[in-house]
Design a protein around this motif. Structure first.
Motif, PDB file in Angstrom:
ATOM      1  N   PRO A   1     -18.028  18.732  -2.623  1.00 44.95           N
ATOM      2  CA  PRO A   1     -19.041  17.556  -2.671  1.00 44.95           C
ATOM      3  C   PRO A   1     -18.459  16.304  -2.115  1.00 44.95           C
ATOM      4  CG  PRO A   1     -19.131  18.693  -4.904  1.00 44.95           C
ATOM      5  CD  PRO A   1     -17.645  19.409  -4.086  1.00 44.95           C
ATOM      6  N   VAL A   2     -17.285  15.891  -2.575  1.00 44.43           N
ATOM      7  CA  VAL A   2     -16.821  14.461  -1.807  1.00 44.43           C
ATOM      8  C   VAL A   2     -15.438  14.743  -1.267  1.00 44.43           C
ATOM      9  CG1 VAL A   2     -16.220  12.367  -2.391  1.00 44.43           C
ATOM     10  CG2 VAL A   2     -17.941  13.327  -3.735  1.00 44.43           C
ATOM     11  N   ALA A   3     -15.380  14.809   0.194  1.00 50.15           N
ATOM     12  CA  ALA A   3     -14.293  14.765   0.879  1.00 50.15           C
ATOM     13  C   ALA A   3     -13.076  13.872   0.160  1.00 50.15           C
ATOM     14  CB  ALA A   3     -14.455  14.634   2.295  1.00 50.15           C
ATOM     15  N   SER A   4     -11.812  14.505   0.628  1.00 53.30           N
ATOM     16  CA  SER A   4     -10.696  13.611  -0.277  1.00 53.30           C
ATOM     17  C   SER A   4      -9.609  13.519   0.537  1.00 53.30           C
ATOM     18  CB  SER A   4     -10.534  13.876  -1.776  1.00 53.30           C
ATOM     19  OG  SER A   4      -9.333  13.276  -2.292  1.00 53.30           O
ATOM     20  N   GLY A   5      -9.027  12.533   0.870  1.00 52.44           N
ATOM     21  CA  GLY A   5      -7.565  12.735   1.638  1.00 52.44           C
ATOM     22  C   GLY A   5      -6.749  11.360   1.419  1.00 52.44           C
ATOM     23  N   TYR A   6      -5.761  11.265   0.597  1.00 54.39           N
ATOM     24  CA  TYR A   6      -5.005  10.096   0.367  1.00 54.39           C
ATOM     25  C   TYR A   6      -3.394  10.272   0.446  1.00 54.39           C
ATOM     26  CZ  TYR A   6      -5.394  11.773  -4.604  1.00 54.39           C
ATOM     27  OH  TYR A   6      -5.566  12.632  -5.610  1.00 54.39           O
ATOM     28  N   GLY A   7      -3.029  11.562   1.275  1.00 53.97           N
ATOM     29  CA  GLY A   7      -1.628  11.786   1.044  1.00 53.97           C
ATOM     30  C   GLY A   7      -1.086  10.863   2.201  1.00 53.97           C
ATOM     31  N   GLY A   8       0.611  10.728   1.842  1.00 49.63           N
ATOM     32  CA  GLY A   8       1.276  10.117   2.708  1.00 49.63           C
ATOM     33  C   GLY A   8       0.782   8.414   2.736  1.00 49.63           C
ATOM     34  N   GLY A   9       0.600   8.100   4.157  1.00 50.80           N
ATOM     35  CA  GLY A   9       0.386   6.444   4.218  1.00 50.80           C
ATOM     36  C   GLY A   9      -1.210   6.392   3.971  1.00 50.80           C
ATOM     37  N   ASP A  10      -2.164   7.357   3.414  1.00 48.36           N
ATOM     38  CA  ASP A  10      -3.292   7.218   3.257  1.00 48.36           C
ATOM     39  C   ASP A  10      -4.080   6.879   1.993  1.00 48.36           C
ATOM     40  OD1 ASP A  10      -3.747   7.479   6.293  1.00 48.36           O
ATOM     41  OD2 ASP A  10      -4.330   9.726   5.958  1.00 48.36           O
ATOM     42  N   ALA A  11      -3.035   6.543   1.212  1.00 47.55           N
ATOM     43  CA  ALA A  11      -3.441   6.185  -0.243  1.00 47.55           C
ATOM     44  C   ALA A  11      -4.462   5.107  -0.379  1.00 47.55           C
ATOM     45  CB  ALA A  11      -2.211   5.956  -1.184  1.00 47.55           C
ATOM     46  N   TRP A  12      -4.423   4.128   0.737  1.00 49.32           N
ATOM     47  CA  TRP A  12      -5.341   3.039   0.576  1.00 49.32           C
ATOM     48  C   TRP A  12      -6.749   3.545   0.608  1.00 49.32           C
ATOM     49  CZ3 TRP A  12      -8.740   3.548   4.876  1.00 49.32           C
ATOM     50  CH2 TRP A  12      -8.254   4.388   5.878  1.00 49.32           C
ATOM     51  N   SER A  13      -6.988   4.832   1.214  1.00 51.10           N
ATOM     52  CA  SER A  13      -8.312   5.355   1.441  1.00 51.10           C
ATOM     53  C   SER A  13      -9.142   5.481  -0.093  1.00 51.10           C
ATOM     54  CB  SER A  13      -8.697   6.584   1.964  1.00 51.10           C
ATOM     55  OG  SER A  13      -7.772   7.600   1.185  1.00 51.10           O
ATOM     56  N   VAL A  14      -8.583   5.480  -1.284  1.00 51.94           N
ATOM     57  CA  VAL A  14      -9.297   5.536  -2.510  1.00 51.94           C
ATOM     58  C   VAL A  14      -9.780   4.434  -3.040  1.00 51.94           C
ATOM     59  CG1 VAL A  14      -7.276   7.218  -3.098  1.00 51.94           C
ATOM     60  CG2 VAL A  14      -7.158   4.910  -4.027  1.00 51.94           C
ATOM     61  N   LEU A  15      -9.293   3.321  -2.288  1.00 56.12           N
ATOM     62  CA  LEU A  15      -9.650   1.971  -2.676  1.00 56.12           C
ATOM     63  C   LEU A  15     -11.260   1.887  -2.547  1.00 56.12           C
ATOM     64  CD1 LEU A  15      -6.704  -0.326  -1.714  1.00 56.12           C
ATOM     65  CD2 LEU A  15      -7.314   0.474  -3.927  1.00 56.12           C
ATOM     66  N   GLY A  16     -11.693   2.381  -1.414  1.00 52.91           N
ATOM     67  CA  GLY A  16     -13.179   2.421  -1.059  1.00 52.91           C
ATOM     68  C   GLY A  16     -14.077   2.624  -2.393  1.00 52.91           C
ATOM     69  N   ALA A  17     -13.819   4.006  -3.089  1.00 53.79           N
ATOM     70  CA  ALA A  17     -14.556   4.425  -4.306  1.00 53.79           C
ATOM     71  C   ALA A  17     -14.124   3.370  -5.521  1.00 53.79           C
ATOM     72  CB  ALA A  17     -14.260   5.641  -4.806  1.00 53.79           C
ATOM     73  N   PHE A  18     -13.113   2.976  -5.528  1.00 56.05           N
ATOM     74  CA  PHE A  18     -12.729   1.989  -6.674  1.00 56.05           C
ATOM     75  C   PHE A  18     -13.367   0.785  -6.432  1.00 56.05           C
ATOM     76  CE2 PHE A  18     -10.389  -1.750  -8.066  1.00 56.05           C
ATOM     77  CZ  PHE A  18     -10.427  -1.433  -9.283  1.00 56.05           C
ATOM     78  N   ASP A  19     -13.456   0.044  -5.168  1.00 55.22           N
ATOM     79  CA  ASP A  19     -14.357  -1.272  -4.974  1.00 55.22           C
ATOM     80  C   ASP A  19     -15.740  -0.800  -5.457  1.00 55.22           C
ATOM     81  OD1 ASP A  19     -11.883  -2.329  -4.152  1.00 55.22           O
ATOM     82  OD2 ASP A  19     -12.527  -2.623  -2.087  1.00 55.22           O
ATOM     83  N   TYR A  20     -16.432  -0.089  -4.721  1.00 51.14           N
ATOM     84  CA  TYR A  20     -17.661   0.231  -4.883  1.00 51.14           C
ATOM     85  C   TYR A  20     -18.048   0.129  -6.320  1.00 51.14           C
ATOM     86  CZ  TYR A  20     -19.734  -0.161  -0.217  1.00 51.14           C
ATOM     87  OH  TYR A  20     -20.108  -0.671   1.086  1.00 51.14           O
TER      88      TYR A  20
END
Length: 437
Positions: free
Chosen positions: A199-218
């Protein structure tokens, strides 16, 4: 981004994407010298050349910046020597780079991230540049470009919203409807799971951990509102506050619908799964469009605002990080660098950039938006209609706090999501190291 950009007090450092991307670990200072250095310089520097430090190493932004520098050379007769470094390395090494002999002009981020370097006196004020370019920007853009001392330190180039992206044809094929509320969002995710999709694409490996902050912020913006969100990120509120606990409670409801093994996948791979219709949705920035080379797929991409959680806050806040340029503290060709920044702050420069990279939006009020594709037009409407605009967690907070405390805590929690009590206590225990009363 992202985004969307991280820093520690000793070693700061869009987000965004490969934007916002790049975490500033404790080894940043060790990495900095060999990985991010100036193009060259010294007493013999060519007065007809401006040096430019760029984090736009991906193919699309690299081409867009090349188009900008070529146009500036044609306009001014000055050459631009570009030092391009991948986004993650740029972020990790930025403070050591700025403390050494950096390029004259460098790419960076608006708001808190710009203010950090202004306070540390690692950049030069740009009030004279703004005397020339200022009438082309809104009050909001001006505010994002000023430091705490009231001086300008930043020239905006573009911004881009975060939202929930999807393929229109997939929704039409499966009979899905875009959700407006949290319950509708979860119901859609559950249905997608039954249909065999992630349902929800997810990729936060390596240097991409920042991407999880989008969901947290919203989740925080929707559940608790903009003021609380900034208060939490700026160290004014405890991370064990019940409202922060509520954010992880909500997030835990969504995690069963995340694409599996997100910690071993890049954001680009996660985005590709959306484009390939293997994932149904992605909480991501408009920079997702950089992945697309097929115009038919681009036309099939759409988004909806992150769903409402609490009617008191609705969907009135939008994450829309702003990227642009700054001037180093002792530029070797100061006159040429300021001329370059005046050019970059013009409507024509934004039009040139957007002509190559349609995954962003012009900030200049007189930039021609007629060539925008449908996704850009919808994105501009989303930002224009927002009551509050946030800059992404790693840009709205102390970057060291985010990169060395918050991100490790949240990504570890995502691996085994529980009630979040332990995670939030760990984050709270470090708050006073970065924020003083």
């Amino acid at each position: 981004m992202t985004q969307a950009s991280r820093t520690t007090p000793a070693a700061p450092g869009p987000g965004r994407r490969s934007v916002a991307g790049g975490l500033l670990g404790l080894g940043a200072a060790v990495l900095a010298t060999p990985l991010l250095t100036a193009c060259g310089g010294g007493a013999g520097t060519d007065p007809r050349t401006v040096t430019f430090g760029s984090n736009g190493a991906d193919a699309t932004p690299k081409s867009a910046y090349a188009a900008l520098t070529k146009a500036f050379t044609a306009d001014s007769g000055l050459k631009v020597k570009t030092n391009t470094v991948d986004h993650d390395t740029f972020q990790k090494s930025i403070t050591s780079y700025l403390q050494g002999t950096p390029d004259d002009v460098f790419t960076w981020f608006a708001g808190y991230r710009m203010e950090y370097f202004a306070r540390k006196r690692l950049c030069s004020p740009l009030d004279e540049v703004w005397d020339t370019i200022g009438d082309g920007f809104s009050d909001a853009a001006r505010q994002l470009s000023r430091g705490a001392d009231g001086k300008y330190y930043f020239v905006p180039l573009y911004n881009y919203p975060w939202a929930v992206f999807y393929r229109k044809s997939l929704f039409a094929e499966r009979g899905y409807e875009t959700p407006a509320t949290w319950d509708e969002f979860l119901a859609l995710a559950k249905r997608m799971s039954r249909d065999g999709l992630s349902p929800v694409a997810s990729g936060y490996g390596g240097g991409d951990a920042w991407s999880v902050l989008g969901a947290f912020d919203y989740l925080d913006l929707r559940a608790n509102g903009y003021d609380f969100h900034l208060s939490l990120l700026r160290g004014e509120t405890s991370w064990t506050d019940r409202r922060a606990v509520r954010v992880l409670d909500l997030w835990r409801e969504l995690t069963p619908y995340y694409q599996k093994s997100g910690g071993g996948r890049s954001w680009q791979d996660a985005a590709q799964s959306l484009l390939d219709k293997k994932s149904g949705m992605a909480v991501i920035g408009l920079f997702l469009g950089q992945q697309i080379t097929d115009d038919e797929i681009r036309a099939d991409l759409d988004f909806f605002p992150f769903p409402e959680v609490d009617a008191a806050h609705g969907q009135d806040a939008v994450e829309a990080p702003t990227d642009g340029f700054m001037l180093s503290r002792r530029p070797r060709n100061e006159a040429g660098a300021r001329k370059f920044l005046e050019y970059l702050g013009g409507a024509g420069a934004e039009e040139t950039y957007m002509g190559v990279d349609p995954s962003n939006l012009a900030v200049h009020e007189r930039a021609d938006t007629a060539p925008y594709n449908a996704l850009q037009r919808k994105s501009a409407e989303l930002i224009a209609g927002a009551k509050h605009i946030s800059q992404f967690a790693d840009r709205d907070s102390d970057p060291g706090f985010i990169s060395t405390v918050v991100l490790p805590g949240l990504t570890e929690w995502l691996g085994h999501p529980d009630d979040g009590t332990g995670t939030l206590k760990k984050i709270e225990s470090q708050r006073s190291r970065f924020f003083t009363a």
